[in-house]
Design a protein around this motif. Structure first.
Motif, PDB file in Angstrom:
ATOM      1  N   GLU A 274      -1.691  -9.441  -9.088  1.00 27.14           N
ATOM      2  CA  GLU A 274      -0.344  -8.609  -9.209  1.00 27.14           C
ATOM      3  C   GLU A 274      -0.759  -7.284  -9.788  1.00 27.14           C
ATOM      4  O   GLU A 274      -0.365  -6.168  -9.156  1.00 27.14           O
ATOM      5  CB  GLU A 274       0.625  -9.325 -10.160  1.00 27.14           C
ATOM      6  N   ASN A 275      -1.627  -7.204 -11.013  1.00 25.96           N
ATOM      7  CA  ASN A 275      -1.962  -6.015 -11.350  1.00 25.96           C
ATOM      8  C   ASN A 275      -2.824  -5.037 -10.171  1.00 25.96           C
ATOM      9  O   ASN A 275      -2.472  -3.822 -10.253  1.00 25.96           O
ATOM     10  CB  ASN A 275      -2.720  -5.885 -12.519  1.00 25.96           C
ATOM     11  N   PHE A 276      -3.574  -5.715  -9.464  1.00 24.77           N
ATOM     12  CA  PHE A 276      -4.417  -4.947  -8.671  1.00 24.77           C
ATOM     13  C   PHE A 276      -3.415  -4.576  -7.537  1.00 24.77           C
ATOM     14  O   PHE A 276      -3.576  -3.685  -7.061  1.00 24.77           O
ATOM     15  CB  PHE A 276      -5.458  -6.086  -8.243  1.00 24.77           C
ATOM     16  N   SER A 277      -2.643  -5.419  -6.977  1.00 25.86           N
ATOM     17  CA  SER A 277      -1.761  -4.997  -5.971  1.00 25.86           C
ATOM     18  C   SER A 277      -0.941  -3.782  -6.109  1.00 25.86           C
ATOM     19  O   SER A 277      -0.870  -2.977  -5.351  1.00 25.86           O
ATOM     20  CB  SER A 277      -1.002  -6.261  -5.538  1.00 25.86           C
ATOM     21  N   MET A 278      -0.508  -3.726  -7.419  1.00 26.73           N
ATOM     22  CA  MET A 278       0.362  -2.460  -7.791  1.00 26.73           C
ATOM     23  C   MET A 278      -0.412  -1.359  -7.730  1.00 26.73           C
ATOM     24  O   MET A 278      -0.204  -0.334  -7.510  1.00 26.73           O
ATOM     25  CB  MET A 278       0.962  -2.999  -9.536  1.00 26.73           C
ATOM     26  N   LEU A 279      -1.735  -1.532  -8.221  1.00 25.10           N
ATOM     27  CA  LEU A 279      -2.745  -0.314  -8.308  1.00 25.10           C
ATOM     28  C   LEU A 279      -2.894   0.213  -7.214  1.00 25.10           C
ATOM     29  O   LEU A 279      -2.869   1.303  -6.861  1.00 25.10           O
ATOM     30  CB  LEU A 279      -3.984  -0.740  -9.106  1.00 25.10           C
ATOM     31  N   VAL A 280      -3.078  -0.757  -6.034  1.00 26.32           N
ATOM     32  CA  VAL A 280      -3.637  -0.146  -4.811  1.00 26.32           C
ATOM     33  C   VAL A 280      -2.453   0.535  -4.029  1.00 26.32           C
ATOM     34  O   VAL A 280      -2.471   1.428  -3.284  1.00 26.32           O
ATOM     35  CB  VAL A 280      -4.446  -1.181  -4.190  1.00 26.32           C
ATOM     36  N   ARG A 281      -1.323  -0.267  -4.228  1.00 24.27           N
ATOM     37  CA  ARG A 281      -0.046   0.132  -3.527  1.00 24.27           C
ATOM     38  C   ARG A 281       0.183   1.382  -4.020  1.00 24.27           C
ATOM     39  O   ARG A 281       0.988   2.246  -3.116  1.00 24.27           O
ATOM     40  CB  ARG A 281       1.018  -0.863  -3.702  1.00 24.27           C
ATOM     41  N   GLN A 282       0.150   1.870  -5.031  1.00 27.59           N
ATOM     42  CA  GLN A 282       0.485   3.234  -5.627  1.00 27.59           C
ATOM     43  C   GLN A 282      -0.454   4.135  -5.086  1.00 27.59           C
ATOM     44  O   GLN A 282      -0.004   5.281  -4.822  1.00 27.59           O
ATOM     45  CB  GLN A 282       0.337   3.141  -7.221  1.00 27.59           C
ATOM     46  N   LYS A 283      -1.888   3.846  -5.131  1.00 27.67           N
ATOM     47  CA  LYS A 283      -2.630   4.661  -4.320  1.00 27.67           C
ATOM     48  C   LYS A 283      -2.398   5.006  -3.076  1.00 27.67           C
ATOM     49  O   LYS A 283      -2.624   5.929  -2.401  1.00 27.67           O
ATOM     50  CB  LYS A 283      -4.153   4.161  -4.723  1.00 27.67           C
ATOM     51  N   LEU A 284      -2.056   3.910  -2.265  1.00 34.37           N
ATOM     52  CA  LEU A 284      -1.751   4.224  -0.979  1.00 34.37           C
ATOM     53  C   LEU A 284      -0.388   4.178  -0.437  1.00 34.37           C
ATOM     54  O   LEU A 284       0.013   3.886   0.703  1.00 34.37           O
ATOM     55  CB  LEU A 284      -2.415   3.013   0.024  1.00 34.37           C
ATOM     56  N   GLN A 285       0.429   4.595  -1.403  1.00 27.94           N
ATOM     57  CA  GLN A 285       2.075   4.526  -0.875  1.00 27.94           C
ATOM     58  C   GLN A 285       2.375   5.628   0.069  1.00 27.94           C
ATOM     59  O   GLN A 285       3.499   5.339   0.773  1.00 27.94           O
ATOM     60  CB  GLN A 285       2.547   4.927  -2.372  1.00 27.94           C
TER      61      GLN A 285
END
Length: 567
Positions: A274-285
């Motif tokens: 979940e933490n990784f998903s939030m991090l990458v989604r923020q980068k690729l938003q």
């Protein structure tokens, strides 16, 4: 049990509690095959053994498996049209990447619904699907596949009746007794066992205890001697469970004794996802990535980066073809790779979860006072970064910190060892108060509404009669007994069991924080010539040392009637 005359009265004079050993007996010999299922939050495993030779065999091949990991994802795909399971495991993940995936819902982490602390905060499952059905559907699927593989891989294509199989199912140690009861019901619903089967046909074993059985076989390898204590830190996908055991050779053979009140929390490796998903989604938003693209990114993290991350090296995530040609140097995106610094992975993805695990370990060390080794097991337990942090934090207090060979399969192999030896753990430590309702003499300050007169004396109803205190060590064969009298002959005994998680003993079964856990219903034996309401004296024995609760009542005529806890 109210009104007051329905409540059990203690028979004086009796000591507050008495213990006695139950005769040991060979249990489960009628089942030649033992199958263990480690039903996990994110991954599940199966191992088995034919009792004639005792060899333990893990199942490591699964339908549509695309990697070498020995377990299968605990995921299921359901049809949106009829809410029926379409596929499970790797096949379910593959189905979601096909055009048919538009008509499917992927269910994940549904085991967490049995965690009372987490369940209220989880999003509901789709439509008519409920957690117990989702669990039973998955168990039925993995069981059907496993039995087919066992038959296929057995010399001569051995044919046997399913009634010849004994099962061992793992459960988190942090689960409530009620959650364990739900797991037994789902096993019945899934067709593993029948409702009228003997209770020992399905053994429930806590995950850290199963792991302890696996590590116990390594005592010589790790030079653990009589009196040494070791901690099991079972870090899986959803939960982390910890207990400290002591090696005991006093009987001439090696046994294990629980010496701490086990602890645990929902802080497994799934929360890294979940933490990784939030991090990458923020980068690729700024980019519109489709679900299939996200699935590809997460699959790579779960099977490549998460198990290899050591805290030092940057991670380079392969980008889906839809963004593979993009270059964004500010984001460190080029050549089809998204670079994530080791610092970001530590501080955003790993540390929020790892720090919780460290806190749990510290709490167990405080309880144990002395600990010779910490064994990290489970999928998350094999994480190099978790091992490094545990080593840094506790190497001055614990001389040996290791993960044993194949830590991801330690629980399922240990579950087989548990089933083969049946009672390997000699004593356990209670985590909470257990008691039944009773009447007792009235004392000044007692609630007036509970006061009543009987035989010329004032008494109060709804008293909390303690059977077990938190921190109390209980042998696996040890029963705790009390004598009572009932005035409701010939009606069956209906004895609710209450539980309390606080520190101080509660006065009444309806005191704040006290919860009814389950009912023990025991029919009264026939008493020739006895009129309705005849007082019947009986001894109620409860067994708290096993993973599940047991009770039995012995009556004046010597008859003993046993029962299971009915949730």
């Amino acid at each position: 049990m109210s009104p007051p005359q329905q409540q059990q009265q203690p028979v004086p004079p009796v000591a507050p509690s008495q213990t006695q050993a139950r005769p040991s007996a060979a249990v489960g010999d009628e089942y030649p095959l033992l199958v263990a299922i480690d039903f996990g939050t994110t991954f599940s495993g199966v191992a088995y053994s034919f009792k004639s030779n005792g060899d333990v065999i893990e199942m490591t091949s699964w339908p549509q498996q695309a990697n070498l990991y020995g377990k299968v994802p605990t995921v299921s795909a359901y049809s949106k049209e009829n809410d029926r399971m379409h596929s499970w495991g790797y096949a379910a993940k593959a189905a979601m990447l096909t055009p048919a995936g538009r008509n499917l819902d992927l269910l994940q982490k549904f085991k967490l619904f049995l965690d009372n602390d987490l369940a209220p905060y989880l999003p509901p499952l789709p439509r008519t699907i409920n957690p117990q059905n989702a669990i039973s559907d998955y168990l039925r699927a993995i069981h059907t596949y496993a039995i087919g593989e066992i038959i296929k891989n057995t010399a001569g294509g051995m044919v046997f009746d399913q009634s010849h199989i004994q099962y061992c199912l793992t459960v988190p140690a942090m689960w409530t007794d009620a959650a364990k009861g739900v797991m037994r019901q789902t096993a019945i619903q899934a067709g593993l066992i029948q409702p009228n089967d003997p209770a020992h046909r399905l053994l429930l074993v806590s995950e850290p205890e199963a792991a302890a059985m696996y590590c116990e076989r390594k005592c010589e390898q790790f030079n653990l001697r009589h009196g040494d204590r070791f901690m099991i830190c079972d870090a899986g996908g959803g939960t982390v469970d910890l207990i400290v055991f002591q090696v005991d050779y006093s009987s001439g053979t090696r046994h294990l004794i629980e010496v701490t009140r086990g602890s645990g929390a929902s802080c497994g490796s799934g929360f890294l996802d979940e933490n990784f998903s939030m991090l990458v989604r923020q980068k690729l938003q700024r980019y519109d990535l489709q679900p299939k693209a996200w699935a590809q990114i997460m699959e790579e993290f779960v099977f490549m980066h998460k198990p290899q991350f050591d805290g030092d090296d940057d991670s380079f995530i392969s980008m889906p073809s839809s963004v593979g040609n993009l270059v964004d140097l500010d984001m460190r995106l080029e050549d089809g790779l998204l670079a994530i610094s080791a610092q970001e992975m530590r501080e955003i993805v790993f540390d929020p979860v790892v720090n919780q695990v460290l806190g749990l370990i510290d709490g167990q060390l405080v309880q144990a006072q002395q600990c010779s080794a910490i064994f990290l097991v489970g999928g998350f337990g094999s994480s190099p970064y978790l091992h490094k942090r545990v080593q840094q934090e506790f190497e001055a207090r614990v001389p040996l910190i290791r993960y044993p060979p194949r830590p991801d399969l330690a629980v399922v192999r240990g579950a087989v060892y548990h089933g083969l030896t049946y009672k390997p753990i000699q004593a356990r430590v209670a985590r909470r108060w257990y008691g039944v309702d009773t009447t007792r003499p009235y004392r000044a300050g007692d609630p007036v509404e509970k006061k009543y007169m009987q035989d010329g004396k004032y008494r109060v109803r709804d008293g909390f009669s303690v059977f077990v205190r938190p921190g109390q060590s209980i042998g696996v064969d040890e029963c705790i007994s009390k004598k009572y009298i009932t005035h409701k002959y010939p009606e069956p005994l209906s004895s609710p069991l209450y539980v309390y998680n606080g520190e101080d003993q509660p006065e009444f079964v309806d005191s704040p924080g006290v919860q009814k856990l389950c009912d023990f219903t025991i029919p009264l034996p026939h008493m020739p010539g006895a009129a309705p309401g005849t007082p019947v004296i009986f001894t109620l024995r409860m067994y708290f040392g096993l993973t599940e609760l047991r009770a039995e009542a012995e009556f004046q005529n010597g008859e003993v009637i046993s029962t299971l806890c009915q949730f």
